[in-house]
Motif scaffolding. Structure first.
Motif, PDB file in Angstrom:
ATOM      1  N   UNK A 205     -16.024   0.138   0.966  1.00  0.00           N
ATOM      2  CA  UNK A 205     -14.943  -0.042   1.933  1.00  0.00           C
ATOM      3  C   UNK A 205     -14.150  -1.302   1.604  1.00  0.00           C
ATOM      4  N   UNK A 206     -12.834  -1.157   1.565  1.00  0.00           N
ATOM      5  CA  UNK A 206     -11.938  -2.289   1.305  1.00  0.00           C
ATOM      6  C   UNK A 206     -10.948  -2.394   2.458  1.00  0.00           C
ATOM      7  N   UNK A 207     -10.864  -3.579   3.043  1.00  0.00           N
ATOM      8  CA  UNK A 207      -9.944  -3.813   4.162  1.00  0.00           C
ATOM      9  C   UNK A 207      -8.897  -4.844   3.750  1.00  0.00           C
TER      10      UNK A 207
ATOM     11  N   UNK B 221      -0.195  -5.994   9.366  1.00  0.00           N
ATOM     12  CA  UNK B 221      -0.592  -4.643   8.962  1.00  0.00           C
ATOM     13  C   UNK B 221      -2.042  -4.716   8.517  1.00  0.00           C
ATOM     14  N   UNK B 222      -2.882  -3.876   9.118  1.00  0.00           N
ATOM     15  CA  UNK B 222      -4.279  -3.783   8.730  1.00  0.00           C
ATOM     16  C   UNK B 222      -4.503  -2.421   8.088  1.00  0.00           C
ATOM     17  N   UNK B 223      -5.228  -2.410   6.997  1.00  0.00           N
ATOM     18  CA  UNK B 223      -5.505  -1.158   6.303  1.00  0.00           C
ATOM     19  C   UNK B 223      -6.975  -1.108   5.910  1.00  0.00           C
ATOM     20  N   UNK B 224      -7.509   0.100   5.932  1.00  0.00           N
ATOM     21  CA  UNK B 224      -8.876   0.329   5.487  1.00  0.00           C
ATOM     22  C   UNK B 224      -8.850   1.444   4.452  1.00  0.00           C
ATOM     23  N   UNK B 225      -9.473   1.201   3.332  1.00  0.00           N
ATOM     24  CA  UNK B 225      -9.518   2.184   2.258  1.00  0.00           C
ATOM     25  C   UNK B 225     -10.966   2.349   1.820  1.00  0.00           C
TER      26      UNK B 225
ATOM     27  N   UNK C 225      -9.330  13.729  -3.058  1.00  0.00           N
ATOM     28  CA  UNK C 225     -10.465  13.309  -2.227  1.00  0.00           C
ATOM     29  C   UNK C 225     -11.163  12.053  -2.753  1.00  0.00           C
ATOM     30  N   UNK C 226     -10.421  11.138  -3.377  1.00  0.00           N
ATOM     31  CA  UNK C 226     -11.024   9.910  -3.885  1.00  0.00           C
ATOM     32  C   UNK C 226     -11.107   8.827  -2.820  1.00  0.00           C
ATOM     33  N   UNK C 227     -10.086   8.773  -1.958  1.00  0.00           N
ATOM     34  CA  UNK C 227      -9.989   7.703  -0.972  1.00  0.00           C
ATOM     35  C   UNK C 227      -9.850   8.274   0.436  1.00  0.00           C
ATOM     36  N   UNK C 228     -10.367   7.528   1.386  1.00  0.00           N
ATOM     37  CA  UNK C 228     -10.114   7.804   2.797  1.00  0.00           C
ATOM     38  C   UNK C 228      -9.372   6.590   3.334  1.00  0.00           C
ATOM     39  N   UNK C 229      -8.126   6.805   3.814  1.00  0.00           N
ATOM     40  CA  UNK C 229      -7.230   5.680   4.105  1.00  0.00           C
ATOM     41  C   UNK C 229      -6.794   5.666   5.562  1.00  0.00           C
ATOM     42  N   UNK C 230      -6.663   4.445   6.081  1.00  0.00           N
ATOM     43  CA  UNK C 230      -6.089   4.249   7.417  1.00  0.00           C
ATOM     44  C   UNK C 230      -5.247   2.982   7.398  1.00  0.00           C
TER      45      UNK C 230
ATOM     46  N   UNK D 116       0.149 -15.530  -0.970  1.00  0.00           N
ATOM     47  CA  UNK D 116      -1.135 -16.198  -0.864  1.00  0.00           C
ATOM     48  C   UNK D 116      -2.183 -15.196  -0.392  1.00  0.00           C
ATOM     49  N   UNK D 117      -3.378 -15.249  -0.994  1.00  0.00           N
ATOM     50  CA  UNK D 117      -4.390 -14.261  -0.609  1.00  0.00           C
ATOM     51  C   UNK D 117      -5.798 -14.834  -0.710  1.00  0.00           C
ATOM     52  N   UNK D 118      -6.729 -14.146  -0.042  1.00  0.00           N
ATOM     53  CA  UNK D 118      -8.144 -14.454  -0.159  1.00  0.00           C
ATOM     54  C   UNK D 118      -8.908 -13.159  -0.359  1.00  0.00           C
ATOM     55  N   UNK D 119      -9.981 -13.217  -1.143  1.00  0.00           N
ATOM     56  CA  UNK D 119     -10.781 -12.023  -1.434  1.00  0.00           C
ATOM     57  C   UNK D 119     -12.236 -12.320  -1.115  1.00  0.00           C
ATOM     58  N   UNK D 120     -12.799 -11.572  -0.176  1.00  0.00           N
ATOM     59  CA  UNK D 120     -14.202 -11.745   0.220  1.00  0.00           C
ATOM     60  C   UNK D 120     -14.976 -10.490  -0.141  1.00  0.00           C
TER      61      UNK D 120
END
Length: 209
Positions: A144-146, A190-194, A177-182, A88-92
């Motif tokens: 930014x995508x979280x 799990x939280x991720x930021x791209x 060098x396309x993405x900066x990821x955490x 199940x997911x949501x996209x904002x």
């Protein structure tokens, strides 16, 4: 402000269950770790990992994805991929259409989809996932995508698999060098930021130029 993302034009799927001429295999991080551990430490994995990877094996349609913006590609990937995994997911989305257009880059969408798919498979195997929330927002260096995956690790043996997979995922593609990821992992989520870097930033220009 939440902005609606119109559906991308065209009818071609973003992924397929079998490879095609321009296909890129998804889930390579977890697959690579499974192959390595099967040789170096076979006692650390069992047949469920191989079965999981086989069940969710998909290939990205690189040409189709490159024709979309990063935001559209990710939303289309989520709509196509996540229901088949049973997540199940949501996209904002908070990115204005003008910002999306100013950040068009033929390289970034596929890199973003690969990152999202890798992380989904890693957490999907290692945790009992309850839901995923995705947020898209503008960023000074691009977009930014979280990602917020909620769920606990199913057992201790999979904690190591998750840690090693995430470490490899963060090192994937650093040279282009396309993405900066955490990625931040806790017991419950799990939280991720791209950050998808603007093309000028990726090529070494100042973000203000």
């Amino acid at each position: 402000m939440i902005v609606d993302l119109p559906k991308p034009g065209g009818f071609a799927s973003l992924t397929s269950s079998s490879p095609k001429l321009d296909s890129v295999p998804l889930g390579r991080v977890l697959r690579g770790l499974a192959d390595r551990l099967s040789i170096e430490a076979p006692e650390s994995i069992d047949q469920t990992l191989e079965l999981f990877l086989d069940e969710h094996e998909r290939y990205a349609n690189a040409t189709r994805i490159a024709s979309l913006s990063a935001a559209h590609a990710l939303k289309a990937w989520a709509a196509e991929r996540l229901p088949s995994i049973g997540l199940s997911y949501g996209f904002t989305n908070r990115i204005e259409q003008e910002t999306i257009k100013s950040n068009l880059d033929e390289t970034a969408p596929l890199k973003l989809v690969e990152f999202a798919d890798d992380l989904t498979l890693i957490t999907g195997y290692c945790r009992r996932l309850e839901e995923l929330k995705i947020e898209a927002a503008p960023h000074s260096h691009g977009l930014c995508f979280r990602f917020y995956f909620r769920g606990r690790c199913s057992d201790e043996s999979r904690v190591r698999i998750e840690e090693e997979s995430v470490a490899k995922l963060l090192n994937e593609g650093n040279r282009d060098n396309s993405l900066k990821k955490r990625v931040f992992a806790t017991q419950t989520q799990v939280e991720a930021e791209c950050i998808v870097l603007r093309k000028k930033v990726r090529l070494g220009f100042s973000p203000t130029r």
